[in-house]
Design an enzyme around this catalytic site. Structure first.
Site, PDB file in Angstrom:
ATOM      1  CE  LYS A  84      -7.229   8.144   1.935  1.00  0.00           C
ATOM      2  NZ  LYS A  84      -6.967   6.983   2.675  1.00  0.00           N
ATOM      3  CB  CYS A  88     -46.946  -3.770  10.886  1.00  0.00           C
ATOM      4  SG  CYS A  88     -45.814  -2.411  11.164  1.00  0.00           S
ATOM      5  CB  CYS A 115     -47.849  -2.671  14.875  1.00  0.00           C
ATOM      6  SG  CYS A 115     -46.516  -3.845  14.600  1.00  0.00           S
ATOM      7  CB  CYS A 130     -43.003  -2.718  15.502  1.00  0.00           C
ATOM      8  SG  CYS A 130     -43.530  -1.748  14.077  1.00  0.00           S
ATOM      9  CE  LYS A 184      -4.824   6.163  -1.904  1.00  0.00           C
ATOM     10  NZ  LYS A 184      -5.988   5.317  -1.725  1.00  0.00           N
ATOM     11  CD  GLU A 214      -0.245   7.551 -11.416  1.00  0.00           C
ATOM     12  OE1 GLU A 214      -0.987   6.756 -10.826  1.00  0.00           O
ATOM     13  OE2 GLU A 214       0.842   7.233 -11.916  1.00  0.00           O
ATOM     14  CB  SER A 226      -0.905  -0.011   1.210  1.00  0.00           C
ATOM     15  OG  SER A 226      -0.122   0.110   2.357  1.00  0.00           O
ATOM     16  CG  LEU A 227       0.561   4.094  -2.511  1.00  0.00           C
ATOM     17  CD1 LEU A 227      -0.266   5.009  -3.399  1.00  0.00           C
ATOM     18  CD2 LEU A 227       2.006   4.073  -2.973  1.00  0.00           C
ATOM     19  CE1 TYR A 259      -2.863   1.173  -8.852  1.00  0.00           C
ATOM     20  CE2 TYR A 259      -4.973   2.212  -9.313  1.00  0.00           C
ATOM     21  CZ  TYR A 259      -4.207   1.328  -8.570  1.00  0.00           C
ATOM     22  OH  TYR A 259      -4.786   0.595  -7.584  1.00  0.00           O
ATOM     23  CG  ASP A 261     -12.384   5.485  -2.366  1.00  0.00           C
ATOM     24  OD1 ASP A 261     -11.753   4.499  -1.941  1.00  0.00           O
ATOM     25  OD2 ASP A 261     -13.180   6.134  -1.675  1.00  0.00           O
ATOM     26  CB  CYS A 309     -41.996  -4.991  12.377  1.00  0.00           C
ATOM     27  SG  CYS A 309     -43.705  -5.304  12.868  1.00  0.00           S
TER      28      CYS A 309
HETATM   29  S1  IVH Z   1       0.005   2.894  -6.967  1.00  0.00           S
HETATM   30  C1  IVH Z   1       3.243   0.387  -4.870  1.00  0.00           C
HETATM   31  N1  IVH Z   1      -1.715   4.566  -8.033  1.00  0.00           N
HETATM   32  O1  IVH Z   1      -4.393   3.039  -3.421  1.00  0.00           O
HETATM   33  C2  IVH Z   1       2.227   1.353  -5.354  1.00  0.00           C
HETATM   34  N2  IVH Z   1      -2.454   3.184  -6.248  1.00  0.00           N
HETATM   35  O2  IVH Z   1      -2.775   2.698  -0.678  1.00  0.00           O
HETATM   36  C3  IVH Z   1       1.004   0.710  -5.829  1.00  0.00           C
HETATM   37  N3  IVH Z   1      -4.828   3.473  -5.693  1.00  0.00           N
HETATM   38  O3  IVH Z   1      -3.643  -0.345  -3.148  1.00  0.00           O
HETATM   39  C4  IVH Z   1      -0.189   1.568  -5.864  1.00  0.00           C
HETATM   40  N4  IVH Z   1      -5.278   4.988  -7.218  1.00  0.00           N
HETATM   41  O4  IVH Z   1      -5.688   0.325  -4.492  1.00  0.00           O
HETATM   42  C5  IVH Z   1      -1.515   3.622  -7.097  1.00  0.00           C
HETATM   43  N5  IVH Z   1      -3.124   6.055  -9.119  1.00  0.00           N
HETATM   44  C6  IVH Z   1      -2.932   5.129  -8.182  1.00  0.00           C
HETATM   45  C7  IVH Z   1      -3.958   4.679  -7.339  1.00  0.00           C
HETATM   46  C8  IVH Z   1      -3.679   3.714  -6.357  1.00  0.00           C
HETATM   47  C9  IVH Z   1      -5.768   4.249  -6.248  1.00  0.00           C
HETATM   48  C10 IVH Z   1      -5.069   2.564  -4.558  1.00  0.00           C
HETATM   49  C11 IVH Z   1      -4.580   1.168  -4.740  1.00  0.00           C
HETATM   50  C12 IVH Z   1      -3.548   0.926  -3.693  1.00  0.00           C
HETATM   51  C13 IVH Z   1      -3.862   1.977  -2.693  1.00  0.00           C
HETATM   52  C14 IVH Z   1      -2.585   2.417  -2.009  1.00  0.00           C
END
Ligand code: IVH
Length: 666
Positions: free
Chosen positions: A310, A429, A408, A405, A113, A111, A81-82, A223, A115, A423
């Site tokens: 974020k 009801c 009723c 309820c 992010k 880029e 994850s990031l 991405y 969701d 209920c």
């Molecule tokens: S790069 C090692 N790019 O965010 C880097 N992640 O907390 C790999 N996500 O698990 C991730 N948009 O699900 C990357 N433009 C983007 C993204 C992105 C959404 C999500 C992804 C990842 C999470 C990172």
């Protein structure tokens, strides 16, 4: 135990539970912001008090979405994850740290992010061979069959120059428009709503039935490209090239050369993201050069060459005035918070969803509390926390879930495995009775020209207690009520008369059987052709129908097991409503495919897949999703799945094309 040790343990337990709710149940009870804050608190404590280290701490992993029904596969490259940041200072820190470590010029790719839920695809020889969810970062669920239903994902690559084997990672998303449509459908069925598109996307990907996945129109944006022989040594260029192979790579990426450019990008998208078709929750910044990425390397959890910023969810503080409980058509009881009106993200918010009893309990709500409301990716604003410091000594009553309820007074019940209370008094009801009549008259059901207020009046006057009573109304009855003129009474009579022409499947939908929405009603009508046959159908006969699962079958059985319901259906038939599918559809029907099981694969030109499915069931055949010994034919279009073809060859199942199939029906 030392206080610090206790605190660390408590935080770990809490975070483990949130992870489970988020990844396994797809039902988070805490905002991402709060979650990240707690995670950081734990990280800081662990860094300071090394003596309490634990290899199983939630800080050492990236969360798990593993579920037992899918085959699990090890990731060739772990899915990390990031690191998250929430302020410009932290972005500046990242930029300066990177500059110091590299000690040479560098570029940052900015880029959006997205969701949704992350996915890793493996391609070999230009064909999609595997799609795996993040899982715990090391192993994930093999969801290839489901991923293949996403139309924007190439099964076979376009162009050339792709490595013989590589992975591409991206986000599976449910566009806002689909999310709204799905929730509207669920609202009609009184099924719990998806809180946001992210939960809806991950929930959908975990569906066991790829046909359900296909019906939900997921999308996927990519991405990140990984592999041994990538075309370029720059992230941006690799993605640009991946776009030519057929991947949906967002075109809003930008190569930045300074912090100023990065901040401009952030400010622009914080405003503009509202106009995108999918949900975003921040910005991702990545070092462009792969050589520099390798030099920067990784921490235990995330790359040093990338970071996420974020967006702040829009949040407001206001007072909780009261909690009310609404009872719906199926008896589901929903708690709603009534708030002191407050401005949030451009609209005045007066009410917020409280979801269910567990969430109320967790929030420890009291009447009069100052609460935080957030409108993240959610349609309905929700209460995410209580400002406990603002509590005075005159604290109000604790909010608990009701046990009877509100309409009723029947004791509520909770079904096993469900969060909602019901209920059970469906025949006595009032909101359930009125709700069923309201549903029956809606446009998609019998399309009778009255609204909820009229239903209310008719109910109060003792004239209508169920849909069949509508057909006993007389003009003179109506004229005795307030607000009824001869003209409107005659209009209603005409509308009731017209409703007798409404096709059987809409009459069936109008009954409001739990889980029998429009699509299911159509399927059942096509399979059983008349109310009488549906009423007699056994559980086994019901689940044998394509796309009818245990839950729907049981609900249909329960409905017809009730004598009151059978009497209602009988009366509707006596008043002249259609209780079987119409003659022209019947005329099209035959037994020509009786005893045959047909698998449909690929895309078609003469009819849609759904039309072929209907044709199979209308002519007595059975449609199945997977090839087995029992398969009689495979109806194959363009781009038939390679695994299906292989299996068909192995089992010696005959593959036919559209023309051959249509000939069989002549
Ligand atoms: S790069 C090692 N790019 O965010 C880097 N992640 O907390 C790999 N996500 O698990 C991730 N948009 O699900 C990357 N433009 C983007 C993204 C992105 C959404 C999500 C992804 C990842 C999470 C990172």
């Amino acid at each position: 135990m030392e206080d610090i040790e206790k605190k660390i343990k408590a935080l770990r337990d809490e975070l483990n539970r949130y992870n489970y709710e988020y990844y396994v149940l797809s039902a988070p009870t805490i905002s991402d912001f709060e979650f990240d804050r707690k995670m950081r608190e734990l990280q800081e404590l662990e860094a300071e008090y090394l003596e309490y280290a634990d290899p199983d701490s939630p800080t050492r992993r990236v969360g798990s979405d593993l579920s037992k029904e899918f085959e699990q596969v090890a990731h060739k490259y772990p899915m990390l994850s990031l690191g998250n940041t929430y302020s410009e200072e932290e972005v500046r820190d990242f930029y300066e740290r990177t500059a110091r470590s590299l000690n040479e010029p560098f570029e940052i790719v900015s880029e959006l992010k997205y969701d949704g839920t992350s996915i890793s695809l493996t391609y070999e020889g230009g064909r999609l061979v595997r799609a795996v969810t993040r899982g715990d970062g090391v192993r994930g669920d093999d969801v290839t069959a489901n991923i293949k239903t996403i139309r924007s994902i190439p099964l076979k690559l376009l162009g050339e120059g792709y490595p013989d084997e590589f992975e591409i990672r991206g986000e599976v998303l449910l566009p806002w428009s689909e999310f709204d449509r799905l929730n509207k459908e669920r609202e009609e069925q009184e099924e719990p709503l998806f809180a946001n598109p992210r939960n809806a996307a991950s929930g959908t990907l975990k569906q066991q039935n790829p046909a359900v996945v296909a019906s939900r129109k997921l999308d996927a944006y990519f991405y990140y490209l990984l592999g041994e022989n990538l075309p370029a040594d720059e992230h941006y260029e690799n993605l640009r090239i991946a776009r030519t192979w057929g991947f949906k790579v967002p075109d809003v990426m930008r190569v930045c050369h300074s912090l100023r450019e990065i901040f401009e990008y952030i400010a622009y998208w914080d405003r503009e993201r509202k106009n995108l078709p999918v949900a975003t929750d921040g910005i991702v910044l990545k070092v462009n050069s792969l050589r520099q990425q390798r030099n920067l390397g990784y921490t235990a959890k995330s790359p040093r060459w990338a970071i996420a910023y974020k967006f702040q969810a829009e949040r407001a503080e206001t007072r909780l005035d009261s909690v009310s409980y609404q009872v719906g058509r199926t008896g589901a009881v929903t708690p709603v918070a009534n708030l002191e009106p407050v401005l949030l993200a451009g609209t005045v918010v007066k009410r917020a969803s409280l979801h269910n009893a567990d969430i109320i309990e967790k929030l420890d709500l009291h009447i009069g509390d100052q609460v935080y409301v957030e409108k993240g990716g959610e349609i309905i604003p929700k209460i995410v926390g209580v400002n406990k410091e603002a509590r005075s000594s005159s604290i109000g009553e604790k909010v608990g879930f009701i046990s009877v309820c509100p309409e009723c007074e029947t004791p509520l019940v909770r079904m096993e495995g469900e969060a909602a209370y019901y209920c059970p008094n469906d025949s006595g009801c009032p909101p359930q009775i009125k709700g069923r009549v309201e549903h029956f008259v809606t446009r998609k059901a019998l399309n009778i020209n009255i609204g909820p207020e009229t239903v209310e009046d008719l109910y109060e006057a003792g004239l209508v207690k169920n849909p069949a009573d509508l057909y006993t109304l007389k003009v003179t009855d109506l004229l005795r009520l307030d607000r009824w003129a001869r003209r409107s009474a005659q209009n209603l009579m005409a509308s009731l008369e017209e409703s007798k022409q409404v096709p059987f499947e809409r009459v069936l939908y109008g009954l409001g059987i739990r889980f029998v929405g429009e699509t299911v009603a159509k399927r059942l009508a096509a399979a059983f052709q008349s109310m009488e046959r549906l009423e007699r159908a056994s559980f086994e006969e019901l689940v044998a129908v394509d796309e009818i699962g245990d839950r729907i079958a049981q609900s249909v059985r329960n409905y017809f097991a009730d004598e009151d319901n059978r009497a209602l259906v009988r009366r509707l038939g006596e008043y002249g409503l259609r209780m079987e599918i119409s003659d022209d559809i019947l005329a099209d029907a035959s037994e020509k495919l009786k005893g045959l099981t047909i698998v449909i694969s690929g895309t078609f030109t003469r009819h849609s897949r759904d039309e072929y499915k209907e044709m199979i069931s209308r002519n007595g055949g059975k449609n199945s999703g997977s090839v087995s010994k029992k398969t009689s034919y495979i109806l194959a279009g363009e781009n038939m799945g390679p695994t299906k073809l292989e299996k068909a060859e192995k089992l010696g199942v005959r593959v036919i094309n559209e023309e051959e199939f249509l000939k069989m029906l002549e």
